[in-house]
Structures are given as C-alpha cells and as structure tokens.
Design a protein around this motif. Structure first.
Motif, short mmCIF file in Angstrom:
data_model
loop_
_atom_site.label_atom_id
_atom_site.label_comp_id
_atom_site.label_asym_id
_atom_site.label_seq_id
_atom_site.Cartn_x
_atom_site.Cartn_y
_atom_site.Cartn_z
N ALA A 42 -11.94 -1.09 -1.24
CA ALA A 42 -11.92 -1.89 -0.01
C ALA A 42 -10.94 -3.05 -0.14
O ALA A 42 -10.22 -3.38 0.82
CB ALA A 42 -13.32 -2.40 0.30
N ALA A 43 -10.91 -3.68 -1.31
CA ALA A 43 -9.97 -4.79 -1.54
C ALA A 43 -8.53 -4.32 -1.37
O ALA A 43 -7.69 -5.04 -0.81
CB ALA A 43 -10.19 -5.37 -2.93
N ALA A 44 -8.25 -3.10 -1.84
CA ALA A 44 -6.89 -2.56 -1.71
C ALA A 44 -6.52 -2.39 -0.24
O ALA A 44 -5.40 -2.69 0.17
CB ALA A 44 -6.80 -1.22 -2.43
N TYR A 45 -7.47 -1.91 0.57
CA TYR A 45 -7.20 -1.73 2.00
C TYR A 45 -7.01 -3.08 2.70
O TYR A 45 -6.14 -3.22 3.56
CB TYR A 45 -8.34 -0.96 2.66
N VAL A 46 -7.82 -4.06 2.34
CA VAL A 46 -7.70 -5.38 2.97
C VAL A 46 -6.35 -6.01 2.62
O VAL A 46 -5.67 -6.56 3.49
CB VAL A 46 -8.86 -6.29 2.52
N VAL A 47 -5.97 -5.91 1.35
CA VAL A 47 -4.67 -6.46 0.93
C VAL A 47 -3.53 -5.74 1.67
O VAL A 47 -2.55 -6.37 2.10
CB VAL A 47 -4.50 -6.33 -0.59
N SER A 48 -3.65 -4.43 1.81
CA SER A 48 -2.63 -3.66 2.53
C SER A 48 -2.49 -4.15 3.97
O SER A 48 -1.38 -4.29 4.48
CB SER A 48 -3.00 -2.17 2.52
N ALA A 49 -3.63 -4.41 4.61
CA ALA A 49 -3.59 -4.87 6.00
C ALA A 49 -2.94 -6.25 6.10
O ALA A 49 -2.10 -6.48 6.98
CB ALA A 49 -5.01 -4.91 6.56
N PHE A 50 -3.32 -7.15 5.20
CA PHE A 50 -2.73 -8.49 5.24
C PHE A 50 -1.24 -8.43 4.92
O PHE A 50 -0.44 -9.20 5.47
CB PHE A 50 -3.44 -9.42 4.26
N SER A 51 -0.86 -7.52 4.05
CA SER A 51 0.57 -7.36 3.73
C SER A 51 1.35 -6.96 4.97
O SER A 51 2.45 -7.48 5.22
CB SER A 51 0.72 -6.30 2.62
N LYS A 52 0.80 -6.02 5.75
CA LYS A 52 1.46 -5.61 7.00
C LYS A 52 1.66 -6.81 7.92
O LYS A 52 2.73 -7.00 8.51
CB LYS A 52 0.64 -4.54 7.71
N LEU A 53 0.60 -7.61 8.05
CA LEU A 53 0.66 -8.74 8.98
C LEU A 53 1.64 -9.81 8.50
O LEU A 53 2.45 -10.33 9.27
CB LEU A 53 -0.74 -9.35 9.13
N ILE A 54 1.57 -10.14 7.22
CA ILE A 54 2.40 -11.22 6.68
C ILE A 54 3.88 -10.83 6.69
O ILE A 54 4.75 -11.61 7.10
CB ILE A 54 1.94 -11.59 5.26
N ARG A 55 4.17 -9.59 6.24
CA ARG A 55 5.57 -9.16 6.16
C ARG A 55 6.20 -9.00 7.55
O ARG A 55 7.42 -9.08 7.69
CB ARG A 55 5.67 -7.84 5.39
N SER A 56 5.36 -8.80 8.56
CA SER A 56 5.89 -8.67 9.92
C SER A 56 5.84 -9.98 10.69
O SER A 56 6.15 -10.02 11.88
CB SER A 56 5.09 -7.61 10.69
N GLY A 57 5.48 -11.06 9.99
CA GLY A 57 5.36 -12.35 10.67
C GLY A 57 4.25 -12.32 11.71
O GLY A 57 4.34 -12.98 12.73
N PHE A 58 3.21 -11.55 11.42
CA PHE A 58 2.05 -11.38 12.31
C PHE A 58 2.47 -10.79 13.66
O PHE A 58 1.78 -10.98 14.67
CB PHE A 58 1.29 -12.70 12.50
N GLY A 59 3.58 -10.05 13.63
CA GLY A 59 4.01 -9.36 14.84
C GLY A 59 3.89 -7.85 14.72
O GLY A 59 4.55 -7.11 15.46
N TRP A 60 3.06 -7.40 13.78
CA TRP A 60 2.96 -5.97 13.47
C TRP A 60 2.55 -5.14 14.68
O TRP A 60 3.12 -4.09 14.94
CB TRP A 60 1.97 -5.78 12.32
N VAL A 61 1.57 -5.63 15.42
CA VAL A 61 1.06 -4.88 16.59
C VAL A 61 2.17 -4.73 17.63
O VAL A 61 2.32 -3.67 18.24
CB VAL A 61 -0.18 -5.56 17.18
N ASN A 62 2.92 -5.79 17.85
CA ASN A 62 3.99 -5.73 18.85
C ASN A 62 5.11 -4.77 18.46
O ASN A 62 5.84 -4.26 19.32
CB ASN A 62 4.58 -7.13 19.07
#
Length: 300
Positions: free
Chosen positions: A157-177
């Motif tokens: 679960a920790a690996a999945y959470v880190v993966s999700a935060f990595s997506k958000l941080i690396r995209s400048g929290f614009g991942w969804v857009n």
C-alpha cells in the motif's frame, strides 16, 4: 470449524505458498550460469554495474555475479524458500530472499536501462522482514489478518501511495488535467515496433480508447482519477479483510485496464494483489463455512 488462531495459521500458510510460487516463477526467468554470472534468459549479463543505481551507488555488488557465488546462489535461494514455507526462522529466510532479490535486481538495473516490472515482489518481503524483526513478539494472533500478511499489505500500500504522490508532484499537481494527453501515449505504445519492422500494427483496444479520450476527455479524466484515488488511499486496505478485498479488486481492475490500453503487463502487481489483498482462499473457505452452517441450521 477452525478456531480463530488455527484459521490465521492456515491463512498465512496458503499466502506463503502462493507467494513462494510467484517467487519461483520470477526466478525461472533468470538463471545462474557459472562463468558468465547471473544472466537473464534474453542474454543480458549483469556481472557489471556500468550505470549504478540504488545500492550499487554505494557498494560494488558484482561479487554476486561472480562464477563462484552465482553457482551456489540458486541453492541458497531454494533453501531459503523451503525454510520460508516451513515457517521456521522466518526472519532469516525472509532476509535471504529479500537480499538476493535486491542485489540481483539492482545489478540488472545498473546496466544502463531501468525497469520495475518485478519490484513489487520486494515490498511484501520487506514488510514481512520488519514484522519478524520488530513486531512479532508484541503482535496478537487473534485480531485481523495474520501479522505478516498485514505487514505485506502495508508495504505494498505504501508503494501505491508513493506512486500516486509522485504522479502529482512531478506534474505540478496538474496530473488530472493532463490525462487527455494519454491518448498520444497509447498510440505511441501501439506503434512502438513500427519503426523496427515497418509493419503497421493492427487496430487494438488502445486505439479505440485513444479515440474515446480524444472525443470525451472528461470520461478519461474520470477513469484515471479513480485509479489515482485508489492509489492514494491504498492504506485503507489495512482496515480489514473487506477493505483489502475492495481495494485489491479496484487496483487489480486498474492494472487490467492499463494492460488493455497501454500494453503494460503488471503481472506481478496483479499477482501480489490476489495473494495478499483479494485473498481468494479465505473468501472461498468463508463461503463454504456459511453454506455448511445454513444447512446445519436448516436440518436442526
């Protein structure tokens, strides 16, 4: 009917068996060849660390690919796996399995190209090792999932959470857009071999999905956002078996969808989710127990 403590012991036994089969399957895709070191079946030699990453940045791990050690490493691996299945000396057997997995995985990724296909196998081993070293004596066997299983779920679960935060941080929290742009990546994956073979690949599911994303970007954002939510909240699986089942099925479905769209297998992720999150043997046993109980009450 099994009492609670015996059920937990049996539950951890079948989890170990299923996980051990997965480890054997992974090891069957590698082989130790005396004289050439630890070599992958497609011929990649990993007796050097040309572009060191991970532990290889700090330690020379090439000794593990030497002919002498490579010739005995398979015996060490299977001996540790046998002891792991036996259930005795769990900290020692788990540490050996994790050590071999980490060393050879690091060497393989230190050749100039990196992949994390089987990395997920290391997380349950790491979680179990921490459990056996620091938590086991204080754990109560009568509550929740078996302790090592909980530790495995927590690490994954920790690996999945880190993966999700990595997506958000690396995209400048614009991942969804940025999700509508995924259609370009889908076509890129579909055409990956075109420039090698000059053979136009057939239209596949990913082509349909790419067209769908182009025409209905909000639909794509809804789907991928659901996946991101499941990753961000993967820790919810620790709340109990039902939560683990729900999040396990959700994440498994996410990987199945990504496999169809992007031609990325995620075999090991799916397998780990089945073993520790979805946990089919428990639910099958529970269903059989409920049916037997109802028949008993009906005939009373």
């Amino acid at each position: 009917m099994l009492d609670r403590e015996r059920l937990l012991r049996f539950e951890w036994l079948w989890m170990r068996v299923l996980f051990a089969i997965l480890c054997i399957y992974h090891s069957s895709h590698h082989k130790f060849i005396p004289g050439s070191g630890f070599t992958k079946t497609y011929g990649l030699k990993v007796d050097t660390q040309t572009v060191p990453i991970g532990l290889a940045q700090f330690f020379d791990l090439t000794w593990a690919a030497s002919p002498i050690f490579a010739s005995v490493a398979p015996f060490i691996f299977y001996a540790a796996l046998a002891v792991y299945l036996w259930g005795k000396f769990p900290a020692t057997s788990t540490a050996i399995l994790l050590g071999l997995f980490t060393i050879y995985g690091t060497l393989e990724n230190s050749q100039g190209s990196i992949h994390h296909t089987a990395q997920i196998i290391g997380y349950p081993l790491f979680g179990q090792l921490l459990y056996f070293l620091f938590i086991r004596k204080d754990a109560s066997p009568s509550k929740g999932l078996p302790g090592p299983a909980q530790a495995s779920i927590q690490a994954v679960a920790a690996a999945y959470v880190v993966s999700a935060f990595s997506k958000l941080i690396r995209s400048g929290f614009g991942w969804v857009n940025e999700i509508p742009n995924v259609s370009l990546q889908l076509e890129k994956n579909r055409l990956a071999d075109y420039y090698n073979t000059l053979i136009e690949p057939p239209e596949v599911v990913s082509s349909f999905i790419a067209d769908l994303l182009n025409g209905f970007p909000l639909l794509g954002q809804a789907f991928f956002s659901t996946g991101l939510f499941l990753e961000l909240t993967a820790f919810v699986a620790l709340f109990g078996r039902r939560w683990a089942l729900a999040w396990g099925l959700g994440l498994w479905g996410l990987h199945v969808g990504i496999t169809e769209m992007m031609h990325l297998g995620f075999f090991y992720n799916k397998a780990i989710l089945v073993v520790f999150f979805i946990n089919p043997p428990f639910w099958i046993l529970l269903a059989i127990s409920k049916i037997a109980e109802r028949r008993k009450n009906a005939s009373a």
